[in-house]
Design a protein around this motif. Sequence first.
Motif, PDB file in Angstrom:
ATOM      1  N   UNK A   3       0.800  -1.286  -0.079  1.00  9.89           N
ATOM      2  CA  UNK A   3      -0.165   0.038   0.113  1.00  9.89           C
ATOM      3  C   UNK A   3       0.929   1.291  -0.120  1.00  9.89           C
ATOM      4  N   UNK A   4       2.015   1.413   0.525  1.00 14.00           N
ATOM      5  CA  UNK A   4       2.880   2.314   0.422  1.00 14.00           C
ATOM      6  C   UNK A   4       3.324   2.696  -0.733  1.00 14.00           C
ATOM      7  N   UNK A   5       3.725   1.732  -1.551  1.00 18.23           N
ATOM      8  CA  UNK A   5       4.114   1.848  -3.003  1.00 18.23           C
ATOM      9  C   UNK A   5       2.948   2.425  -3.667  1.00 18.23           C
ATOM     10  N   UNK A   6       1.605   2.174  -3.655  1.00 17.45           N
ATOM     11  CA  UNK A   6       0.552   2.523  -4.206  1.00 17.45           C
ATOM     12  C   UNK A   6       0.459   4.156  -3.960  1.00 17.45           C
ATOM     13  N   UNK A   7       0.816   4.487  -2.668  1.00 22.46           N
ATOM     14  CA  UNK A   7       0.528   5.747  -2.106  1.00 22.46           C
ATOM     15  C   UNK A   7       1.588   6.568  -2.954  1.00 22.46           C
ATOM     16  N   UNK A   8       2.798   6.177  -2.828  1.00 20.32           N
ATOM     17  CA  UNK A   8       4.016   6.913  -3.421  1.00 20.32           C
ATOM     18  C   UNK A   8       3.900   7.295  -4.768  1.00 20.32           C
ATOM     19  N   UNK A   9       3.403   6.081  -5.524  1.00 21.40           N
ATOM     20  CA  UNK A   9       3.324   6.206  -7.220  1.00 21.40           C
ATOM     21  C   UNK A   9       2.032   7.250  -7.275  1.00 21.40           C
ATOM     22  N   UNK A  10       0.931   7.087  -6.631  1.00 23.22           N
ATOM     23  CA  UNK A  10      -0.113   7.822  -6.858  1.00 23.22           C
ATOM     24  C   UNK A  10      -0.137   9.327  -6.607  1.00 23.22           C
ATOM     25  N   UNK A  11       0.589   9.340  -5.511  1.00 26.67           N
ATOM     26  CA  UNK A  11       0.800  10.944  -5.342  1.00 26.67           C
ATOM     27  C   UNK A  11       2.096  11.706  -6.122  1.00 26.67           C
ATOM     28  N   UNK A  12       2.687  10.726  -6.839  1.00 27.16           N
ATOM     29  CA  UNK A  12       3.576  11.435  -7.545  1.00 27.16           C
ATOM     30  C   UNK A  12       3.046  11.987  -9.070  1.00 27.16           C
ATOM     31  N   UNK A  13       1.666  11.517  -9.225  1.00 26.90           N
ATOM     32  CA  UNK A  13       0.792  12.028 -10.309  1.00 26.90           C
ATOM     33  C   UNK A  13       0.498  13.376 -10.138  1.00 26.90           C
ATOM     34  N   UNK A  14       0.275  14.276 -11.394  1.00 26.44           N
ATOM     35  CA  UNK A  14       0.076  15.684 -11.233  1.00 26.44           C
ATOM     36  C   UNK A  14      -1.485  15.817 -10.593  1.00 26.44           C
ATOM     37  N   UNK A  15      -1.296  16.693  -9.526  1.00 31.99           N
ATOM     38  CA  UNK A  15      -2.572  17.304  -8.871  1.00 31.99           C
ATOM     39  C   UNK A  15      -3.176  16.273  -8.161  1.00 31.99           C
ATOM     40  N   UNK A  16      -2.310  15.026  -8.107  1.00 34.69           N
ATOM     41  CA  UNK A  16      -3.036  13.826  -7.179  1.00 34.69           C
ATOM     42  C   UNK A  16      -3.095  14.051  -5.598  1.00 34.69           C
ATOM     43  N   UNK A  17      -3.944  13.961  -4.836  1.00 33.18           N
ATOM     44  CA  UNK A  17      -4.265  14.129  -3.453  1.00 33.18           C
ATOM     45  C   UNK A  17      -4.676  12.945  -2.748  1.00 33.18           C
ATOM     46  N   UNK A  18      -4.419  12.683  -1.500  1.00 35.60           N
ATOM     47  CA  UNK A  18      -4.836  11.635  -0.806  1.00 35.60           C
ATOM     48  C   UNK A  18      -6.044  12.095   0.313  1.00 35.60           C
ATOM     49  N   UNK A  19      -7.254  11.320   0.284  1.00 34.84           N
ATOM     50  CA  UNK A  19      -8.250  11.606   1.146  1.00 34.84           C
ATOM     51  C   UNK A  19      -8.527  10.396   1.656  1.00 34.84           C
ATOM     52  N   UNK A  20     -10.124  10.498   2.043  1.00 39.25           N
ATOM     53  CA  UNK A  20     -10.444   9.058   2.656  1.00 39.25           C
ATOM     54  C   UNK A  20     -11.985   9.087   1.844  1.00 39.25           C
ATOM     55  N   UNK A  21     -12.277   7.718   1.518  1.00 40.85           N
ATOM     56  CA  UNK A  21     -13.539   7.428   1.185  1.00 40.85           C
ATOM     57  C   UNK A  21     -14.060   6.121   2.084  1.00 40.85           C
ATOM     58  N   UNK A  22     -15.172   6.548   2.716  1.00 42.83           N
ATOM     59  CA  UNK A  22     -15.863   5.454   3.886  1.00 42.83           C
ATOM     60  C   UNK A  22     -14.640   5.005   4.519  1.00 42.83           C
ATOM     61  N   UNK A  23     -13.576   6.047   5.280  1.00 44.61           N
ATOM     62  CA  UNK A  23     -12.744   5.553   6.080  1.00 44.61           C
ATOM     63  C   UNK A  23     -11.547   4.874   5.594  1.00 44.61           C
ATOM     64  N   UNK A  24     -11.371   4.857   4.196  1.00 47.21           N
ATOM     65  CA  UNK A  24     -10.335   4.233   3.592  1.00 47.21           C
ATOM     66  C   UNK A  24      -9.525   5.032   3.015  1.00 47.21           C
ATOM     67  N   UNK A  25      -8.194   4.972   2.626  1.00 45.23           N
ATOM     68  CA  UNK A  25      -7.288   5.840   1.982  1.00 45.23           C
ATOM     69  C   UNK A  25      -7.847   5.976   0.544  1.00 45.23           C
ATOM     70  N   UNK A  26      -7.765   6.889  -0.025  1.00 47.49           N
ATOM     71  CA  UNK A  26      -8.156   7.190  -1.520  1.00 47.49           C
ATOM     72  C   UNK A  26      -7.347   8.313  -2.056  1.00 47.49           C
ATOM     73  N   UNK A  27      -7.196   8.280  -3.576  1.00 47.53           N
ATOM     74  CA  UNK A  27      -6.286   8.987  -4.113  1.00 47.53           C
ATOM     75  C   UNK A  27      -7.209   9.879  -5.385  1.00 47.53           C
ATOM     76  N   UNK A  28      -7.312  11.007  -5.564  1.00 51.61           N
ATOM     77  CA  UNK A  28      -7.889  11.952  -6.254  1.00 51.61           C
ATOM     78  C   UNK A  28      -7.220  12.682  -7.157  1.00 51.61           C
ATOM     79  N   UNK A  29      -7.862  13.163  -8.184  1.00 39.83           N
ATOM     80  CA  UNK A  29      -7.468  14.133  -8.950  1.00 39.83           C
ATOM     81  C   UNK A  29      -8.776  14.958  -9.398  1.00 39.83           C
ATOM     82  N   UNK A  30      -8.582  16.456  -8.733  1.00 36.55           N
ATOM     83  CA  UNK A  30      -9.481  17.369  -9.089  1.00 36.55           C
ATOM     84  C   UNK A  30     -10.687  16.752  -8.119  1.00 36.55           C
TER      85      UNK A  30
END
Length: 113
Positions: A3-30
């Motif tokens: 999961x840390x690899x997912x977080x690292x790669x996802x947050x390298x993408x332009x304008x990506x942010x980490x938030x929460x979806x039903x209490x689980x980490x999610x990655x969003x763009x805009x």
Amino acid sequence: MTPDDVRRIALELPAATEKSHFGKPDFRVRDRVFATLPEDGNAVIKLTRDQQEMMCGAEPAIFRPVDGGWGKQGWTVAVLAAADETTLRSALVTAWRNTAPITLRKAFDLAGG
């Protein structure tokens, strides 16, 4: 992969942010979700149905549709223990492209095919 690899790669993408979806980490763009980290140690990514069919057919040990209606909408499980970085990065970039507005994709040259 983890999961840390997912977080690292996802947050390298332009304008990506980490938030929460039903209490689980999610990655969003805009503020639109392109990937989540459920508690099972895998990732869930947003694909089109065609992309899902192709990835699940090519790498069945790594990709499978989410159970139920979400899977029919293209949401796909990525089994992290079976994935390598190249495959995971490609899937996350694809999910990001599917979610990001076209102006953002073009601005960062990630418009793809």
